[in-house]
Design a protein around this motif. Structure first.
Motif, PDB file in Angstrom:
ATOM      1  N   ASP A   1       0.800  -1.231   0.000  1.00  0.00           N
ATOM      2  CA  ASP A   1       0.000   0.000   0.000  1.00  0.00           C
ATOM      3  C   ASP A   1       0.829   1.276   0.000  1.00  0.00           C
ATOM      4  OD1 ASP A   1      -2.470  -1.418   0.087  1.00  0.00           O
ATOM      5  OD2 ASP A   1      -2.080  -1.838   2.202  1.00  0.00           O
ATOM      6  N   MET A   2       2.122   1.179  -0.328  1.00  0.00           N
ATOM      7  CA  MET A   2       3.009   2.339  -0.362  1.00  0.00           C
ATOM      8  C   MET A   2       2.964   3.130   0.954  1.00  0.00           C
ATOM      9  SD  MET A   2       4.786   2.263  -3.041  1.00  0.00           S
ATOM     10  CE  MET A   2       5.533   3.858  -2.822  1.00  0.00           C
TER      11      MET A   2
ATOM     12  N   SER B   1       5.151  -3.492  -5.010  1.00  0.00           N
ATOM     13  CA  SER B   1       3.895  -2.921  -4.561  1.00  0.00           C
ATOM     14  C   SER B   1       2.752  -3.402  -5.442  1.00  0.00           C
ATOM     15  CB  SER B   1       3.989  -1.388  -4.576  1.00  0.00           C
ATOM     16  OG  SER B   1       2.888  -0.828  -3.904  1.00  0.00           O
TER      17      SER B   1
ATOM     18  N   ASP C   1       1.849   6.794  -7.260  1.00  0.00           N
ATOM     19  CA  ASP C   1       2.565   7.058  -6.010  1.00  0.00           C
ATOM     20  C   ASP C   1       4.023   6.651  -6.125  1.00  0.00           C
ATOM     21  OD1 ASP C   1       0.221   7.931  -4.808  1.00  0.00           O
ATOM     22  OD2 ASP C   1      -0.241   5.965  -3.964  1.00  0.00           O
TER      23      ASP C   1
ATOM     24  N   HIS D   1      -0.765   1.539  -7.298  1.00  0.00           N
ATOM     25  CA  HIS D   1       0.084   2.570  -6.703  1.00  0.00           C
ATOM     26  C   HIS D   1       1.159   3.073  -7.653  1.00  0.00           C
ATOM     27  CE1 HIS D   1      -1.761   2.292  -2.796  1.00  0.00           C
ATOM     28  NE2 HIS D   1      -1.707   0.986  -2.886  1.00  0.00           N
TER      29      HIS D   1
END
Length: 189
Positions: free
Chosen positions: A48-49, A68, A75, A72
């Motif tokens: 989920d970063m 990841s 991100d 994401h």
């Protein structure tokens, strides 16, 4: 002495793998500090970063690969730009999407996460990896039967709280006393 032995083992492997909780709770460097040798590539699972660049895995100690979720990608790209500008940033890869020409983990296939990770590592010519933590990450590899050897230290400290050790079955290959610790080595049958 037990920690020094673990660092020796790290120097003998190509990579070391941990999950997000281990990074956030223990803030490990995942390098060879108490032994002479090459640092393993750090493999960090960050679905989920959640990780920030102030964690020790962002130091220049060794190459780090972050794995990841595909959602994401934005991100990861933004964080990668920030990390590249950060003075202490190691060589990094953020594995997240096909448009970066990397693979990603399909976290919805919970029964195949370790298998997917091994496939990703194999594509990068990484064929030996120590899974150092945490309990959930280790248990994932055990449950998918993706392990060759387990090294279990037992000390004389008693803990009232904490996580239980992963559950596995294997053949006891050796047992040794290291100062006040007991090291048992098991192999996968």
């Amino acid at each position: 002495i037990s920690r020094q032995l673990v660092h020796k083992w790290r120097a003998e492997e190509q990579a070391i793998l941990v999950g997000t909780t281990t990074v956030t709770e223990d803030n490990p460097s995942l390098t060879v500090r108490d032994w002479t040798g090459k640092h393993p590539v750090r493999i960090i699972l960050d679905q989920d970063m959640k990780l920030l660049k102030d964690h020790s895995v962002f130091n220049k100690g060794t190459k780090t690969i972050f794995i990841s979720s595909p959602e994401h990608v934005t991100d990861i790209k933004r964080n990668a730009r920030d990390w590249e500008q950060h003075e202490e940033t190691p060589t990094m890869e953020a594995i997240a999407s096909d448009n970066w020409q990397f693979d990603f983990i399909d976290w919805s296939q919970t029964e195949r996460i370790a298998t997917q990770l091994c496939q990703i590592l194999y594509k990068r010519h990484i064929t030996s990896v120590i899974i150092e933590g945490g309990a959930q990450t280790i248990q994932t590899f055990i449950d998918e039967n993706m392990w060759d050897e387990a090294r279990v230290f037992t000390g004389n400290s008693k803990f009232k709280n904490g996580l239980q050790a992963p559950k596995f079955s294997g053949s006891l290959r050796s047992e040794a006393t290291i100062v006040e610790d007991i090291l048992k080595t098991y192999t996968n049958d």
